[in-house]
Design an enzyme around this catalytic site. Structure first.
Site, PDB file in Angstrom:
ATOM      1  N   CYS A 115       0.951   2.250  -5.161  1.00  0.00           N
ATOM      2  CA  CYS A 115       1.286   2.944  -4.226  1.00  0.00           C
ATOM      3  C   CYS A 115       1.411   4.427  -4.593  1.00  0.00           C
ATOM      4  O   CYS A 115       0.909   5.434  -4.013  1.00  0.00           O
ATOM      5  CB  CYS A 115       2.318   2.696  -3.102  1.00  0.00           C
ATOM      6  SG  CYS A 115       3.671   2.177  -3.999  1.00  0.00           S
ATOM      7  N   HIS A 144       8.089   1.255  -2.396  1.00  0.00           N
ATOM      8  CA  HIS A 144       6.726   1.969  -1.675  1.00  0.00           C
ATOM      9  C   HIS A 144       6.899   3.315  -1.717  1.00  0.00           C
ATOM     10  O   HIS A 144       7.793   3.994  -1.836  1.00  0.00           O
ATOM     11  CB  HIS A 144       6.512   1.478  -0.402  1.00  0.00           C
ATOM     12  CG  HIS A 144       5.122   1.647  -0.021  1.00  0.00           C
ATOM     13  ND1 HIS A 144       4.011   1.142  -0.533  1.00  0.00           N
ATOM     14  CD2 HIS A 144       4.650   1.957   1.407  1.00  0.00           C
ATOM     15  CE1 HIS A 144       2.939   1.333   0.263  1.00  0.00           C
ATOM     16  NE2 HIS A 144       3.037   1.945   1.264  1.00  0.00           N
ATOM     17  N   ASP A 178      -0.134   6.147   5.642  1.00  0.00           N
ATOM     18  CA  ASP A 178       0.288   5.249   4.220  1.00  0.00           C
ATOM     19  C   ASP A 178      -1.254   5.070   3.764  1.00  0.00           C
ATOM     20  O   ASP A 178      -2.081   4.090   4.238  1.00  0.00           O
ATOM     21  CB  ASP A 178       0.707   4.020   4.824  1.00  0.00           C
ATOM     22  CG  ASP A 178       1.496   3.226   3.618  1.00  0.00           C
ATOM     23  OD1 ASP A 178       0.874   3.648   2.348  1.00  0.00           O
ATOM     24  OD2 ASP A 178       2.150   2.172   3.817  1.00  0.00           O
TER      25      ASP A 178
END
Lengths: 304, 661
Positions: B413, B457, B473
Site C-alpha cells: 500500500c 495501511h 485508496d
C-alpha cells in the site's frame, strides 16, 4: 519405705565420687528389671560401680571377662559325667548369679554374646534339654569400650535394644577427682561396705515399681516423644514400641527413687537420654549417637 | 533444634522440588535469553541435582568460583553491561542457577525459593499478558508447595497435601492482593518506571514512511489496539484509523510537516460531521510511539492528546503503557478548510520526479475535463495495468516511485499511496499520504474489533475544491478485497500477490479461529479490567466510593487503615479458632504459668511441674506457698491415680488468687 534406698545411694556415692546421677540411673535400671550397658573408657570406675551395687544391695556377684575365645559354655555352665553317681552333673556357669558384670562384651564372638543376651532376655538357661531358672533378682551390667574397635564385635542395634539403659560414666569433676586421689583405696573401702538390703527386699521394690501409676496425660507425653522420633528426619529409624515400654518402666523406677506414687514428665526426662540414646542412630553420620545435641529435640518437646 | 547454619542434606524428592521451582521460575527467561546462557543454566542446575540426588557433595569451591566468574564475564561481553532490564535479569537468572551449586544449608534453599518468586515477578517487566499471569499463578503455587516440602520434616506427607496447603495459603492472600491492587497509590510518571531498555522492540506506526516500512509492519500479527463499540460497528469500508499524515517527501522518504501549529486551541470542530456517530472505547497496546489511531474522524479528544493540523492525534508522552480512551467518531465528514500554505505544500514535487511521471499525469490532465476525471484515470490505470499487490515487493533504487510505476509494478500500500500522491501533485491536485490502520477483525465473542499491526495501511487524501480533503485508496483499485478482507499472512513469504482470508471452510480452521477469538476476548478483558487500571481510573473508582480528589499520600493512609483493619480482624478470628480445646486442668495450669512469667519466672513448654517448682523455690517468690499448693494440686489432678475432680475448684481458686506480688 522407699527411703530405704537412699542409704544405698549415699553409700555408693562415697565410693564412686561425683556420679550420683549415674548411680541413680543404674539403680533405676535394676529396679525396672532392666539390664545396663556402660560404655566408657577403661579406668573410670565401671567395674567398681558394678561391685558397689552388688555389695550394697547384698547381691551375689560374678564377673565374666569377655575374650575372643570365650565359649557359651564358659558363661552358661556344662554338664560333666560324675563317675561316682553315674550320671551327668551340671556345673553352673558364672551366669548363675544375681549381679553379673559382663566386662568388655564387644570383645567376644557373636555366638557368646547371644548366649548372654538370650539369658538376659529369658531369665533362664537351657542346657542339654534342661531349663534352669536364673536367680531373682537378675541383673547384668555389661561394659563396652568404645575407643578400641579393632578386633571387636560391636553389638548390633537389635542386641543393644536388650539393654534398658546405656550410660556413660565420664571423668570425675575436679573436686571429686581430688577426693579420689587424696582418699583411701576404693577397693579397701568396698570391702568394708555393709549390705544395705536383702535380695528379698529388692524383689519387693521391683514389684512396687510396677504398680506405680501412669496417667493418661503422661502417656500422651510418651506417645508424642515416640512420634517425634519417627517423624524427625534426623534418625535412620524411629523408636520401637519396646523402647516406649522401656521408657515407661525406667520412668516408674525413677519416680520410685524420687519417692513418688505416680510418674511425672520429669521422670521421663531424667531417664530419657539413657533409655533412648543407644536405640537411635542419627542420619547425619557425624553426630555422635546419644549425644546431647541429638537428644535435645526430645528434651525440648513440650509437655502436653 | 534445627539450626539454620547446620549442614543440610535434602532428600531426593526435595532436590527434585528445588529443581522444579527453579525451572518453572526461570523458564520464561530462559526462552528469551541467548541460547548459550540457557544451556549453561540448565547444565549447572542439572549437574547439581544429579549430584544431590545421589547424595554427593557439591562441586569444589574453585569450580564454583570459576563458573560464576566466567558466567559474569560472558554476560558482560554479550550485553556490554550488567545493568538495565535485559542484562540485569539475565544476570539474576544465571546467578540463581549457579547458587544451587553451592547449596549446603537449609537457609540457602530458602533463599533460592525467594529468588524464584523474584524471577517470576521480573518476567512482568517483559510481558503482562494474561497467559503470563496464569502461568505465574501455577508456578507460584508449585514453588510454595516445594517450599513447604523443603521445610517439612515428615516423610509421610505427600506432595498432594503440600500442594493443598500451598493453595490454601495463596487463597488466603487473595483478599489482600485485591485490596492492594485497588488501593495502592498509582502515580503517573517515572517513579517506578522500567529501565530504559525495556521498551526496545515494539512495533507500531512510525513518523516516517519509506518503501517497505508498512509491509514489514504488516507481517506482524501483534494486536495494535482493540475498539469496543457501544451500539453499531461501522462497516469495513469505513474502518480507516488515522495515523501520521505525510505531506513532505524527497521522492523516497515521506514525513509530516511541522510548519502549522496544532488545532487544540480551535473551538469549533475542524471538520463537518456528516451522518452517523460511533461511540467506542479504544484500548491501545503500548507501542513506544506517540500516535493515537482513532477512527476517522474523532470529534472529542482526550486531554493529553494533541490534534495536529492534519487531523491525526498525537500524545504528548510516549505510549509505554496500555492506554484506554473513549471517542466519538464520524466516519462520514467533510474537511473543507485549508490554508494557502497547506495547499502549496501538498503540491510540492521532489527533485527526483521524472519526466515519465509528469508526462503520465499531464496526459490524464489533458484527457479529462475535471479533477475527478484525472483521479478516475489514475485509478483506472492502477486497475487495468498489470500491477500486483504484494507483501514482498522488489527492492527499489534511488527513484522508487518511477521504478515502481514503470518497471517493477509490484508493491504494497505504501508504494501505491506514494505513487498516487506524486501523480496527483503532478497533475495539479493537492495530495497527501495518510497512514494508519484499515479494517479490523470483529471478535464475535467480545463484540469488539481487533486491529492488528498487519492491518497497517497507507492511503491518500486529495483536495477537491469545495468538497475539501477527500480520501482515496489506490490500493483498492489494485486489490479491492483489501478493504473488505484481511491479508492472509500464511502466504506472506511467497513473494506472490497478497492473498486474503475469504471465509474459512474447514471445521478445524473454524475451531482454531474460535479459540483465537476466545483467547483474545480473555486478553481484552484483562486489559480492560486490570492493565488499564491506572491513576485516572483509580481516581474515578475512589470518587464513586465518595473519596473525591484524594492525593496519593491520603490514599496510602487509606490503604494502611483498610489492610490493617482487615488483617487485624483476620488475626482475631484465627486466634480465637486456633486456641485448642484444652481440659480445664491444663488451662488453669497454663494461666498459672502465665502469671508466674509476670513475676519473672518464665517457664519453658518442656518443663515439668516439679522442675518448675524447684525453680520457683530458687527464685524465692513471696507466693511460694501458693505455688507449691498449685503444683501439688496440678500433679495430683493430672498425674496421680484416681484424681479427685472436686479439687479442680480449689485449683481454680488458687490460680485466680495467684497474682499477688
Amino acid at each position: 519405705m522407699p527411703s530405704a534406698l537412699e542409704p544405698v545411694i549415699r553409700q555408693a556415692s562415697q565410693i564412686i565420687l561425683g556420679k550420683e546421677h549415674q548411680i541413680r540411673l543404674a539403680l533405676a535400671c535394676l529396679l525396672a528389671r532392666g539390664h545396663l550397658l556402660i560404655e566408657d573408657l577403661p579406668g573410670v570406675g565401671k567395674t567398681t560401680l558394678a561391685h558397689v551395687l552388688a555389695t550394697t544391695l547384698g547381691l551375689d556377684y560374678q564377673r565374666i571377662q569377655f575374650t575372643s575365645d570365650l565359649l557359651p559354655a564358659d558363661i552358661l555352665g556344662v554338664s560333666i559325667f560324675d563317675r561316682g553317681n553315674g550320671d551327668f552333673q551340671f556345673h553352673p556357669g558364672p551366669i548363675f548369679a544375681q549381679l553379673i558384670l559382663a566386662d568388655e562384651i564387644n570383645r567376644t564372638t557373636p555366638k557368646s554374646q547371644s548366649a548372654l543376651l538370650e539369658a538376659m532376655e529369658e531369665r533362664q538357661v537351657t542346657s542339654e534339654g534342661h531349663t534352669r531358672k536364673l536367680p531373682e533378682p537378675f541383673f547384668v551390667i555389661a561394659t563396652q569400650n568404645p575407643s578400641e574397635q579393632i578386633g571387636t564385635f560391636p553389638l548390633p542395634e537389635s542386641q543393644l535394644d536388650r539393654f534398658l539403659m546405656r550410660i556413660e560414666l565420664g571423668y570425675p569433676d575436679a573436686a571429686a577427682e581430688r577426693e579420689l586421689l587424696a582418699g583411701r583405696d576404693r577397693r579397701a573401702l568396698l570391702a568394708e561396705l555393709p549390705a544395705g538390703l536383702t535380695p528379698a527386699e529388692l524383689v519387693s521394690y521391683q514389684q512396687q515399681v510396677e504398680t506405680l501409676h501412669v496417667s493418661p496425660a503422661l502417656l500422651d507425653y510418651v506417645q508424642e516423644l515416640l512420634a517425634l522420633s519417627r517423624q524427625s528426619d534426623r534418625f535412620v529409624a524411629g523408636l520401637s514400641p519396646r523402647a516406649g515400654l522401656g521408657l515407661l518402666r525406667a520412668a516408674r523406677a525413677w519416680a520410685f527413687l524420687e519417692q513418688r506414687e505416680h510418674v511425672l514428665p520429669e521422670d521421663i526426662q531424667a531417664v530419657l537420654p539413657a533409655v533412648i540414646g543407644h536405640r537411635l542412630r542419627a542420619r547425619d553420620t557425624l553426630a555422635e549417637n546419644g549425644s546431647a545435641a541429638m537428644l535435645s529435640a526430645f528434651m525440648q518437646q513440650p509437655i502436653p | 533444634m534445627k539450626s539454620p547454619t547446620a549442614l543440610w542434606h535434602p532428600r531426593p524428592h526435595q532436590w527434585w522440588g528445588l529443581g522444579l521451582s527453579l525451572t518453572l521460575s526461570a523458564a520464561p527467561h530462559l526462552l528469551r535469553l541467548p541460547l548459550w546462557l540457557s544451556a549453561i543454566w540448565l547444565l549447572a542446575v542439572g549437574w547439581r541435582l544429579s549430584l544431590g540426588v545421589q547424595g554427593r557433595a557439591m562441586p569444589a569451591l574453585v569450580i564454583r568460583l570459576l563458573l560464576t566468574l566466567a558466567a559474569g564475564v560472558a554476560l558482560y561481553l554479550h550485553f556490554g553491561t550488567v545493568l538495565g532490564r535485559d542484562a540485569g535479569s539475565a544476570l539474576l537468572v544465571i546467578m540463581v542457577g549457579l547458587k544451587l551449586l553451592e547449596l549446603k544449608q537449609r537457609r540457602d534453599a530458602t533463599l533460592l525459593i525467594l529468588l524464584c518468586y523474584l524471577l517470576l515477578a521480573i518476567q512482568f517487566m517483559f510481558n503482562q499478558a494474561i497467559v503470563q499471569v496464569l502461568y505465574t499463578t501455577v508456578a507460584v503455587l508449585a514453588i510454595t508447595a516445594v517450599w513447604i516440602t523443603l521445610n517439612n520434616p515428615l516423610d509421610e506427607r505427600t506432595w498432594r497435601a503440600d500442594a493443598l496447603l500451598a493453595a490454601r495459603l495463596l487463597g488466603q492472600a487473595v483478599p489482600l492482593t485485591l485490596i492492594l491492587f485497588v488501593l495502592f497509590p498509582r502515580l503517573p510518571g517515572p517513579l517506578w518506571s522500567l529501565p530504559s531498555d525495556a521498551h526496545g522492540a515494539r512495533t507500531g506506526l512510525s513518523g516516517e514512511m519509506e518503501p517497505g516500512r508498512i509491509s514489514q509492519l504488516a507481517l506482524s500479527t501483534a494486536v495494535a489496539f482493540r475498539a469496543d463499540f457501544a451500539g453499531q460497528i461501522p462497516p469495513p469500508v469505513q474502518r480507516y484509523w488515522r495515523g501520521p499524515v505525510f505531506e513532505m517527501t524527497d521522492g523516497r522518504r515521506w514525513w509530516g510537516s511541522t510548519e502549522t501549529p496544532s488545532r487544540n486551541t480551535e473551538n469549533a470542530l475542524p471538520f463537518q460531521p456528516e451522518g452517523q456517530a460511533y461511540r467506542y472505547v479504544l484500548t491501545l497496546e503500548p507501542n513506544g510511539g506517540t500516535w493515537l489511531p482513532a477512527l476517522e474522524l474523532p470529534a472529542s479528544i482526550p486531554a493529553d492528546v494533541e490534534r495536529l493540523h492534519t487531523l491525526e492525534l498525537k500524545t504528548k508522552q510516549r505510549i509505554d503503557a496500555l492506554r484506554r480512551d473513549a471517542f466519538i467518531s464520524y466516519p462520514a465528514y467533510r474537511i473543507s478548510a485549508a490554508t494557502e500554505s497547506e495547499l502549496r505544500r501538498n503540491l510540492r514535487l521532489p527533485n527526483t520526479i521524472t519526466e515519465r511521471i509528469q508526462q503520465l499525469a499531464q496526459q490524464w490532465r489533458n484527457a479529462a475535463r475535471s479533477d475527478r476525471g484525472v483521479i478516475d484515470a489514475a485509478l483506472r490505470y492502477f486497475h487495468t495495468e498489470p500491477f500486483v499487490y504484494t507483501l514482498e515487493p522488489p527492492l527499489l533504487g534511488a527513484n522508487p516511485v518511477d521504478e515502481f510505476l514503470f518497471e517493477t509494478r509490484r508493491g504494497f500500500c505504501e508504494h501505491y499511496a506514494a505513487a498516487f500522491t506524486l501523480l496527483m501533485r503532478s497533475a495539479g491536485i493537492p495530495a497527501r499520504v495518510v497512514t494508519g490502520y484499515q479494517g479490523g477483525e470483529l471478535n464475535p465473542l467480545g463484540g469488539y474489533l481487533i486491529v492488528r499491526q498487519s492491518d497497517a495501511h497507507a492511503w491518500v487524501e486529495l483536495w477537491l475544491g469545495e468538497k475539501g480533503w477527500v480520501r482515496f485508496d489506490p490500493t483498492a483499485a489494485v486489490a479491492p478485497e483489501r478493504v473488505e478482507h484481511r491479508i492472509d499472512l500464511n502466504f506472506a513469504n511467497s513473494g506472490d500477490a497478497v492473498r486474503f482470508q475469504l471465509g474459512e471452510n474447514s471445521l478445524l480452521a473454524r475451531g482454531l479461529r474460535r479459540a483465537r477469538f476466545a483467547l483474545d476476548a480473555l486478553n481484552n478483558g484483562w486489559n480492560q479490567w486490570v492493565l488499564s487500571y491506572g491513576p485516572q481510573r483509580q481516581q474515578d473508582l475512589l470518587a464513586s466510593l465518595g473519596l473525591r480528589n484524594i492525593t496519593w499520600r491520603e490514599l496510602a493512609w487509606v490503604l494502611l487503615v483498610v489492610t490493617g483493619a482487615a488483617l487485624g480482624m483476620l488475626a482475631l478470628l484465627l486466634l480465637r479458632r486456633a486456641r485448642p480445646k484444652r481440659d480445664p486442668i491444663s488451662e488453669l495450669y497454663a494461666r498459672f504459668r502465665k502469671r508466674l512469667a509476670q513475676q519473672g519466672v518464665i517457664s519453658q513448654p518442656h518443663e515439668g511441674p516439679q522442675a518448675l517448682l524447684t525453680r520457683i523455690e530458687q527464685a524465692q517468690l513471696p507466693s511460694l506457698a501458693a505455688a507449691r499448693r498449685i503444683t501439688e494440686l496440678y500433679i495430683g489432678l493430672r498425674y496421680a491415680a484416681n484424681p479427685d475432680n472436686a479439687l479442680i475448684t480449689e485449683l481454680r481458686r488458687a490460680v485466680n488468687s495467684f497474682n499477688s506480688r
